[in-house]
Write an enzyme that holds these catalytic residues in place. Sequence first.
Site, PDB file in Angstrom:
ATOM      1  N   SER A  51     -11.061  43.690  21.096  1.00 44.58           N
ATOM      2  CA  SER A  51      -9.949  44.161  21.922  1.00 44.58           C
ATOM      3  C   SER A  51      -9.003  43.009  22.269  1.00 44.58           C
ATOM      4  O   SER A  51      -8.524  42.321  21.371  1.00 44.58           O
ATOM      5  CB  SER A  51     -10.500  44.867  23.159  1.00 44.58           C
ATOM      6  OG  SER A  51      -9.547  45.730  23.720  1.00 44.58           O
ATOM      7  N   ASP A 207     -11.584  50.686  19.180  1.00 41.39           N
ATOM      8  CA  ASP A 207     -11.882  49.428  19.865  1.00 41.39           C
ATOM      9  C   ASP A 207     -13.358  49.049  19.722  1.00 41.39           C
ATOM     10  O   ASP A 207     -14.250  49.864  19.970  1.00 41.39           O
ATOM     11  CB  ASP A 207     -11.538  49.611  21.350  1.00 41.39           C
ATOM     12  CG  ASP A 207     -11.510  48.324  22.133  1.00 41.39           C
ATOM     13  OD1 ASP A 207     -12.529  47.623  22.155  1.00 41.39           O
ATOM     14  OD2 ASP A 207     -10.466  48.029  22.738  1.00 41.39           O
TER      15      ASP A 207
END
Length: 382
Positions: A51, A207
């Site tokens: 991320s 993610d």
Amino acid sequence: MAAQSLAEEVAKLGQTVMVLQGGGALGAYQVGVYEALHEAGIGPQWVIGTSIGAINAALIAGSKPDERIEKLCEFWSLVQNDMFVPGGLPAWLATATRNMMAVSSGVPSFFNPNPLAFSSPHYRLGAESAGYYSVSPLRRTLEKLIDLDQLNSDTTRITVGASSVRTAEMRYFDSRDMPLTIDHIMASGALPPGFPPVRIDGELYWDGGILSNTPVEVVFDDNPRRDGLIFAVHIWNPHGPEPETIWEVMNRQKDVQYSSRAAAQIKRQRQLHRMRHVIAELCKYVPAERKLDNRYAEMAEYGCLTRMHVVRLLAPAIDHEDHSKDIDFSAHGIRRRREAGYSDTMKTLERAPWREPVDDIEGFILHEASGGNMIKTPAAAR
């Protein structure tokens, strides 16, 4: 200790690795950590992230060493979100107003709302557009700041994690094994339902923090394993007080969720690496004639004498922080987190915890620091 001698000391420990958590605006802390390491003459040979950690990692690996701080600062300047917040408001109200504006209007150079997604949760957006926000601004920002040739050079290895939408399996994209692109970085930060998935080689990815927000296992499971000093930067603090209000519950819940079972992972890796050392030591006692057996060679491969020092840096809470802290892209919030990362890391480097004596049988040595102060590891976690 002078920067030059400290850098030489660290180099003797093996490779230097940075492991960067995901956490949106909290990632500004990681900038300060890198700045302190750079100032001390310590350059990572390998950066790993998910991320926002993947974005910071890509800005580091995708820039020449003398341009990295500049690129990191430029990115965090571009995503500052102080627009439309009146001056003179109490701090807590200014924070709430700014975060509400981020949710409703987006963050500059990062993401903006997808009106069709907000119109109905049943609207067919298409698999690659199914998110409340468009991250086209982020793609343009990363294309501007990241040099792909530098990213895929041998200067600094980079690994980013993403979650397979179809199989729920973690996938690590590693510049040692393949050329990385902006798509790989975007996939690592495609947090649903806010951001849409990214398709790579026919597969959709979300993610990486969904499955492993602190991907330290990549270092311990690497083949071949190497001695090293690993700076694991935790921007979601695993330690915190008991919450007494719903507001505090919401804040603490996020810290617990995104700390990503790091303590359990570390305990497991310490046990595994101790076992590898034990196997390697036991192999010394096997008679020479038994070592000719093919089964001996097979079993001996489970032994490993590498030694890894893991410095776990825990970011502190800042004033007026709440459950929306990961979208606090204010100049004030970014600056305070960056300064905290720098200060905490400089204090930790001054303490140089890896100098402490360790048991020869230990291959994984944990040094945990919060606010530059070393935390004694509980016996239960060893």
